[in-house]
Design an enzyme around this catalytic site. Structure first.
Site, mmCIF file in Angstrom:
data_model
loop_
_atom_site.group_PDB
_atom_site.id
_atom_site.type_symbol
_atom_site.label_atom_id
_atom_site.label_comp_id
_atom_site.label_asym_id
_atom_site.label_seq_id
_atom_site.Cartn_x
_atom_site.Cartn_y
_atom_site.Cartn_z
ATOM 1 N N ARG A 56 76.501 54.532 -15.957
ATOM 2 C CA ARG A 56 75.965 53.723 -17.052
ATOM 3 C C ARG A 56 76.792 52.445 -17.120
ATOM 4 O O ARG A 56 77.976 52.430 -16.773
ATOM 5 C CB ARG A 56 76.047 54.468 -18.377
ATOM 6 C CG ARG A 56 75.287 55.783 -18.426
ATOM 7 C CD ARG A 56 75.456 56.435 -19.791
ATOM 8 N NE ARG A 56 74.710 57.682 -19.908
ATOM 9 C CZ ARG A 56 75.223 58.892 -19.684
ATOM 10 N NH1 ARG A 56 76.502 59.009 -19.339
ATOM 11 N NH2 ARG A 56 74.473 59.970 -19.804
ATOM 12 N N LYS A 100 78.697 59.727 -22.528
ATOM 13 C CA LYS A 100 78.195 59.886 -23.890
ATOM 14 C C LYS A 100 78.866 61.080 -24.563
ATOM 15 O O LYS A 100 79.116 62.108 -23.933
ATOM 16 C CB LYS A 100 76.683 60.087 -23.871
ATOM 17 C CG LYS A 100 75.889 58.822 -23.561
ATOM 18 C CD LYS A 100 74.404 59.073 -23.703
ATOM 19 C CE LYS A 100 73.599 57.801 -23.508
ATOM 20 N NZ LYS A 100 72.141 58.025 -23.655
ATOM 21 N N HIS A 128 70.546 49.903 -15.583
ATOM 22 C CA HIS A 128 70.071 51.282 -15.503
ATOM 23 C C HIS A 128 69.140 51.484 -14.304
ATOM 24 O O HIS A 128 68.955 52.616 -13.851
ATOM 25 C CB HIS A 128 69.361 51.668 -16.808
ATOM 26 C CG HIS A 128 69.895 52.944 -17.401
ATOM 27 N ND1 HIS A 128 71.205 53.089 -17.785
ATOM 28 C CD2 HIS A 128 69.292 54.136 -17.642
ATOM 29 C CE1 HIS A 128 71.395 54.308 -18.255
ATOM 30 N NE2 HIS A 128 70.247 54.969 -18.168
ATOM 31 N N ARG A 164 71.109 53.050 -11.687
ATOM 32 C CA ARG A 164 71.353 54.469 -11.970
ATOM 33 C C ARG A 164 70.108 55.298 -11.632
ATOM 34 O O ARG A 164 70.206 56.360 -11.003
ATOM 35 C CB ARG A 164 71.729 54.608 -13.448
ATOM 36 C CG ARG A 164 72.033 56.029 -13.921
ATOM 37 C CD ARG A 164 72.593 55.931 -15.336
ATOM 38 N NE ARG A 164 72.533 57.167 -16.082
ATOM 39 C CZ ARG A 164 73.484 58.100 -16.076
ATOM 40 N NH1 ARG A 164 74.546 57.932 -15.328
ATOM 41 N NH2 ARG A 164 73.375 59.182 -16.806
ATOM 42 N N HIS A 205 74.345 64.255 -17.574
ATOM 43 C CA HIS A 205 73.285 64.665 -18.494
ATOM 44 C C HIS A 205 73.634 66.021 -19.106
ATOM 45 O O HIS A 205 73.988 66.956 -18.388
ATOM 46 C CB HIS A 205 71.944 64.785 -17.758
ATOM 47 C CG HIS A 205 71.315 63.470 -17.441
ATOM 48 N ND1 HIS A 205 70.337 63.317 -16.474
ATOM 49 C CD2 HIS A 205 71.504 62.230 -17.967
ATOM 50 C CE1 HIS A 205 69.962 62.057 -16.420
ATOM 51 N NE2 HIS A 205 70.660 61.385 -17.316
ATOM 52 N N TYR A 219 63.569 62.417 -12.557
ATOM 53 C CA TYR A 219 63.691 61.826 -11.225
ATOM 54 C C TYR A 219 62.928 62.622 -10.173
ATOM 55 O O TYR A 219 62.564 62.075 -9.136
ATOM 56 C CB TYR A 219 65.169 61.694 -10.854
ATOM 57 C CG TYR A 219 65.908 60.814 -11.823
ATOM 58 C CD1 TYR A 219 65.611 59.454 -11.919
ATOM 59 C CD2 TYR A 219 66.863 61.332 -12.695
ATOM 60 C CE1 TYR A 219 66.261 58.646 -12.830
ATOM 61 C CE2 TYR A 219 67.520 60.527 -13.610
ATOM 62 C CZ TYR A 219 67.204 59.189 -13.671
ATOM 63 O OH TYR A 219 67.834 58.386 -14.584
#
Length: 322
Positions: free
Chosen positions: A152, A176, A268, A271, A294, A303
């Site tokens: 990120r 995150k 992004h 990514r 994630h 994806y």
């Protein structure tokens, strides 16, 4: 207690106790400021007036303004977090937002560059690298690492030098929710980073120090002038301070202008592209999930849809009986 006071206390808790990112904090601040404005317009100024009907009324107003489903979903998430905090703080007998439901947002497939596009883009940036212009060497290292490690932009800009293990070719990033993970990167990124560290970073810092020294006669210039590199950030900006997300956005957008295809032009995209290329190359979905940081496998599964859609497009274009 007034509703606005409760909101202020909640935002303070988010900032000091919850460990949420600055982006999440700003989103909460914006959403709840709009919610308070709506509540005061309807005469609901006390915390006791904050019930599910008030919240539904605000969300209905937002929907009538034509806002996207993703925005409304974020508004609902903000209210749910606020309601949970109110209940845990025993300011209300129950979570007033517990029965709110977010609208289902249509899932758009992310923009993904083809393998050849990425090779062409990175080769183009590498070809512009010049020791006389250290920012060009930094930009090459930034783009190589974004793609190689599927970072990120916030993770890249906050990455300290101590988070880089050049020997093992890994970076330790803070994602995150304050979750830390170690991500590998390959040879091209390693070479670009080595050139940046030995040539470009010292030059950028020295240039910033010279500019600060030249401005030292004015106190005002000292306070607002170029930054000295009194930090441990791996990537520094043109003025010696930490490289900012906005600067990376501008860099990526500029490079993507020359590539065919529509959609977003932010970091992004790199990514998304890295994750899709990993899956196309046979990487296990769980491994990609861990690499991306994630918390939910569902976030990574998008994806697989990208890969399937690309396969379907190739089939329709190439197969005579498609």
């Amino acid at each position: 207690m007034q509703l606005s006071t409760a909101v202020e206390r909640f935002l303070t808790a988010v900032q000091l106790e919850y460990g949420y990112s600055e982006h999440t904090l700003r989103a909460y601040q914006r959403d709840l400021a709009w919610f308070i404005d709506f509540a005061e317009e309807t005469g609901a100024r006390e915390l006791a007036d904050c019930d599910i009907e008030l919240m539904r009324g605000w969300l209905w107003q937002r929907q009538q303004q034509g806002l996207a489903a993703t925005t409304l979903a974020r508004n609902v998430a903000t209210l749910k977090s606020f309601g949970t905090w109110l209940e845990r703080s025993r300011l209300v007998p129950g979570n007033p937002a517990s029965r709110l439901r977010a609208p289902k947002a249509p899932r758009d497939l992310p923009r993904v560059l083809a393998d050849e596009q990425m090779r062409r883009l990175l080769a183009r940036v590498e070809g512009r690298g010049d020791a006389e212009h250290p920012e060009s060497l930094r930009d090459h290292a930034v783009l190589e690492l974004l793609y190689a490690a599927a970072l990120r932009v916030s993770e890249l800009c906050s990455l300290p030098i101590t988070g880089l293990d050049a020997g093992a070719r890994t970076v330790r990033v803070l994602g995150k929710g304050g979750k830390e993970r170690v991500v590998p990167f390959g040879g091209p990124a390693a070479r670009a980073i080595d050139t940046y560290l030995t040539v470009a970073r010292p030059a950028l810092i020295a240039r910033a120090a010279q500019a600060a020294s030249a401005a030292s006669q004015s106190a005002a210039s000292q306070s607002a002038g170029p930054q000295s590199a009194r930090h441990d950030a791996l990537f520094v900006g043109n003025r010696g301070g930490k490289l900012t997300p906005n600067a990376v956005y501008r860099l990526v957008a500029r490079e993507l202008e020359d590539e065919p295809g529509g959609g977003p032009r932010g970091p992004h995209t790199f990514r998304h592209t890295a994750a899709t290329h990993l899956l196309n190359g046979g990487a296990d979905l769980r491994v990609v999930q861990e690499m991306l940081g994630h918390s939910s496998l569902a976030s990574t599964q998008v994806y697989t849809h990208v890969s399937t859609e690309r396969l379907a497009q190739s089939y329709r274009q190439a197969h005579p009986r498609a």
